[in-house]
Write a protein that holds these residues in place. Structure first.
Motif, PDB file in Angstrom:
ATOM      1  N   SER A  57      -3.800   8.110   0.272  1.00 31.37           N
ATOM      2  CA  SER A  57      -2.263   7.658   0.583  1.00 31.37           C
ATOM      3  C   SER A  57      -1.260   8.508   0.122  1.00 31.37           C
ATOM      4  N   LYS A  58      -1.295   8.828  -1.134  1.00 30.68           N
ATOM      5  CA  LYS A  58      -0.468   9.843  -1.730  1.00 30.68           C
ATOM      6  C   LYS A  58      -0.366  11.336  -1.204  1.00 30.68           C
ATOM      7  N   LEU A  59      -1.653  11.689  -0.460  1.00 29.95           N
ATOM      8  CA  LEU A  59      -1.646  12.940   0.023  1.00 29.95           C
ATOM      9  C   LEU A  59      -1.286  12.993   1.687  1.00 29.95           C
ATOM     10  N   GLY A  60      -1.008  11.665   2.054  1.00 31.61           N
ATOM     11  CA  GLY A  60      -0.450  11.708   3.364  1.00 31.61           C
ATOM     12  C   GLY A  60      -1.616  11.325   4.330  1.00 31.61           C
ATOM     13  N   PHE A  61      -2.782  11.060   3.903  1.00 29.55           N
ATOM     14  CA  PHE A  61      -3.954  10.368   4.812  1.00 29.55           C
ATOM     15  C   PHE A  61      -3.702   9.123   5.207  1.00 29.55           C
ATOM     16  N   LYS A  62      -4.249   8.579   6.338  1.00 33.37           N
ATOM     17  CA  LYS A  62      -4.083   7.521   6.628  1.00 33.37           C
ATOM     18  C   LYS A  62      -5.534   6.588   7.082  1.00 33.37           C
ATOM     19  N   GLU A  63      -5.682   5.579   6.682  1.00 37.25           N
ATOM     20  CA  GLU A  63      -7.127   5.119   7.090  1.00 37.25           C
ATOM     21  C   GLU A  63      -7.043   4.790   8.635  1.00 37.25           C
ATOM     22  N   VAL A  64      -8.299   5.361   9.284  1.00 35.23           N
ATOM     23  CA  VAL A  64      -8.241   5.081  10.802  1.00 35.23           C
ATOM     24  C   VAL A  64      -9.421   4.390  11.111  1.00 35.23           C
ATOM     25  N   ARG A  66     -12.779   1.770   9.521  1.00 33.91           N
ATOM     26  CA  ARG A  66     -13.505   1.219   8.633  1.00 33.91           C
ATOM     27  C   ARG A  66     -14.675   0.327   9.063  1.00 33.91           C
ATOM     28  N   SER A  67     -15.781   0.443   8.662  1.00 34.43           N
ATOM     29  CA  SER A  67     -16.941  -0.472   8.797  1.00 34.43           C
ATOM     30  C   SER A  67     -17.827  -0.852   7.536  1.00 34.43           C
ATOM     31  N   SER A  68     -18.619  -1.464   7.840  1.00 35.89           N
ATOM     32  CA  SER A  68     -19.903  -1.930   6.435  1.00 35.89           C
ATOM     33  C   SER A  68     -20.092  -1.024   6.015  1.00 35.89           C
ATOM     34  N   THR A  69     -20.250   0.635   6.754  1.00 37.83           N
ATOM     35  CA  THR A  69     -21.014   1.456   5.834  1.00 37.83           C
ATOM     36  C   THR A  69     -19.990   2.750   5.718  1.00 37.83           C
ATOM     37  N   ARG A  70     -18.791   2.748   6.458  1.00 33.26           N
ATOM     38  CA  ARG A  70     -18.078   3.870   6.390  1.00 33.26           C
ATOM     39  C   ARG A  70     -16.670   3.555   6.231  1.00 33.26           C
ATOM     40  N   VAL A  71     -15.708   4.393   5.526  1.00 32.73           N
ATOM     41  CA  VAL A  71     -14.359   4.197   5.733  1.00 32.73           C
ATOM     42  C   VAL A  71     -13.831   5.891   6.016  1.00 32.73           C
ATOM     43  N   ARG A  72     -12.921   6.057   7.135  1.00 32.43           N
ATOM     44  CA  ARG A  72     -12.468   7.311   7.158  1.00 32.43           C
ATOM     45  C   ARG A  72     -11.156   7.247   7.029  1.00 32.43           C
ATOM     46  N   PHE A  73     -10.535   8.527   6.760  1.00 37.97           N
ATOM     47  CA  PHE A  73      -9.214   8.833   6.464  1.00 37.97           C
ATOM     48  C   PHE A  73      -8.899  10.063   7.071  1.00 37.97           C
ATOM     49  N   ASP A  74      -7.690  10.196   7.821  1.00 41.42           N
ATOM     50  CA  ASP A  74      -7.374  11.363   8.633  1.00 41.42           C
ATOM     51  C   ASP A  74      -6.016  11.853   8.175  1.00 41.42           C
ATOM     52  N   LEU A  75      -5.945  13.141   8.024  1.00 49.28           N
ATOM     53  CA  LEU A  75      -4.557  13.845   7.768  1.00 49.28           C
ATOM     54  C   LEU A  75      -4.279  14.203   9.073  1.00 49.28           C
ATOM     55  N   PRO A  76      -3.169  13.497   9.723  1.00 51.18           N
ATOM     56  CA  PRO A  76      -2.724  13.736  11.176  1.00 51.18           C
ATOM     57  C   PRO A  76      -2.859  14.982  11.508  1.00 51.18           C
ATOM     58  N   ASN A  77      -3.493  15.624  12.690  1.00 48.60           N
ATOM     59  CA  ASN A  77      -3.591  16.698  13.132  1.00 48.60           C
ATOM     60  C   ASN A  77      -4.300  17.942  12.574  1.00 48.60           C
ATOM     61  N   PHE A  78      -4.908  17.475  11.402  1.00 50.82           N
ATOM     62  CA  PHE A  78      -5.736  18.515  10.744  1.00 50.82           C
ATOM     63  C   PHE A  78      -7.289  17.968  10.187  1.00 50.82           C
ATOM     64  N   CYS A  79      -7.352  17.054   9.475  1.00 51.68           N
ATOM     65  CA  CYS A  79      -8.729  16.823   8.993  1.00 51.68           C
ATOM     66  C   CYS A  79      -8.959  15.459   8.684  1.00 51.68           C
ATOM     67  N   ARG A  80     -10.516  15.242   8.237  1.00 52.25           N
ATOM     68  CA  ARG A  80     -10.861  13.951   8.043  1.00 52.25           C
ATOM     69  C   ARG A  80     -11.730  14.027   6.837  1.00 52.25           C
ATOM     70  N   TYR A  81     -11.710  12.787   6.019  1.00 54.85           N
ATOM     71  CA  TYR A  81     -12.463  12.587   5.040  1.00 54.85           C
ATOM     72  C   TYR A  81     -13.132  11.214   5.100  1.00 54.85           C
ATOM     73  N   GLU A 124       2.604  13.268  -1.358  1.00 57.48           N
ATOM     74  CA  GLU A 124       3.981  12.646  -0.558  1.00 57.48           C
ATOM     75  C   GLU A 124       4.445  11.820  -1.620  1.00 57.48           C
ATOM     76  N   HIS A 125       3.674  11.172  -2.283  1.00 56.78           N
ATOM     77  CA  HIS A 125       4.217  10.152  -3.196  1.00 56.78           C
ATOM     78  C   HIS A 125       4.464  10.767  -4.251  1.00 56.78           C
ATOM     79  N   ASN A 126       6.006  10.723  -4.899  1.00 56.74           N
ATOM     80  CA  ASN A 126       6.265  11.409  -5.953  1.00 56.74           C
ATOM     81  C   ASN A 126       5.666  10.724  -7.318  1.00 56.74           C
ATOM     82  N   LEU A 127       4.944  11.776  -8.007  1.00 53.34           N
ATOM     83  CA  LEU A 127       4.544  11.329  -9.223  1.00 53.34           C
ATOM     84  C   LEU A 127       5.668  11.747 -10.396  1.00 53.34           C
TER      85      LEU A 127
END
Length: 134
Positions: A57-64, A66-81, A124-127
């Motif tokens: 979340s602090k890095l600008g990724f959005k959770e897109v 969720r299932s019982s086996t996986r959670v995916r985060f996207d950085l819009p227009n670039f990558c996934r984790y 994105e979140h100011n530390l």
């Protein structure tokens, strides 16, 4: 974590605070990591920051997804984790052209992102200057 894994601007933990790497120097036959203009610490005293949903979340990724086996985060227009919630952790990591690049720590993700884009992964979140690690 080895000092050879670190590059400028990586975030790490030193004495329960999040600090940036601002340089490296050889002193007394050892490698020391500069964390501010006055402080260089033995690389063995630094700890990596584990990747978590909060960090994504602090890095600008959005959770897109969720299932019982996986959670995916996207950085819009670039990558996934993907986080693999199963015990085998096969489908976990930075997703790049259908392949998973294993990385479990923030500095590793920062390095992958920089290698692929030539830009820093922005927090994105100011530390605060030295945010306390929970």
């Amino acid at each position: 974590m080895e000092a050879t894994e670190l590059r400028l601007n990586n975030l790490v933990i030193y004495e329960d605070e999040i600090v940036p790497v601002i340089g490296m120097e050889n002193k007394h036959n050892g490698l020391f990591v500069k964390i501010d203009s006055f402080t260089a610490v033995d690389q063995r005293k630094l700890k990596p920051i584990a990747l978590t949903a909060e960090w994504f979340s602090k890095l600008g990724f959005k959770e897109v997804y969720r299932s019982s086996t996986r959670v995916r985060f996207d950085l819009p227009n670039f990558c996934r984790y993907d986080f693999d919630l199963s015990s085998n952790k096969i489908l976990e990591g930075f997703l790049f052209f259908g392949n998973y690049i294993k990385c479990t720590h923030l500095h590793q993700l920062q390095n992958i992102y920089f290698t692929l884009t030539g830009e820093e992964l922005k927090v994105e979140h100011n530390l605060t200057q030295k945010e306390i690690v929970a």
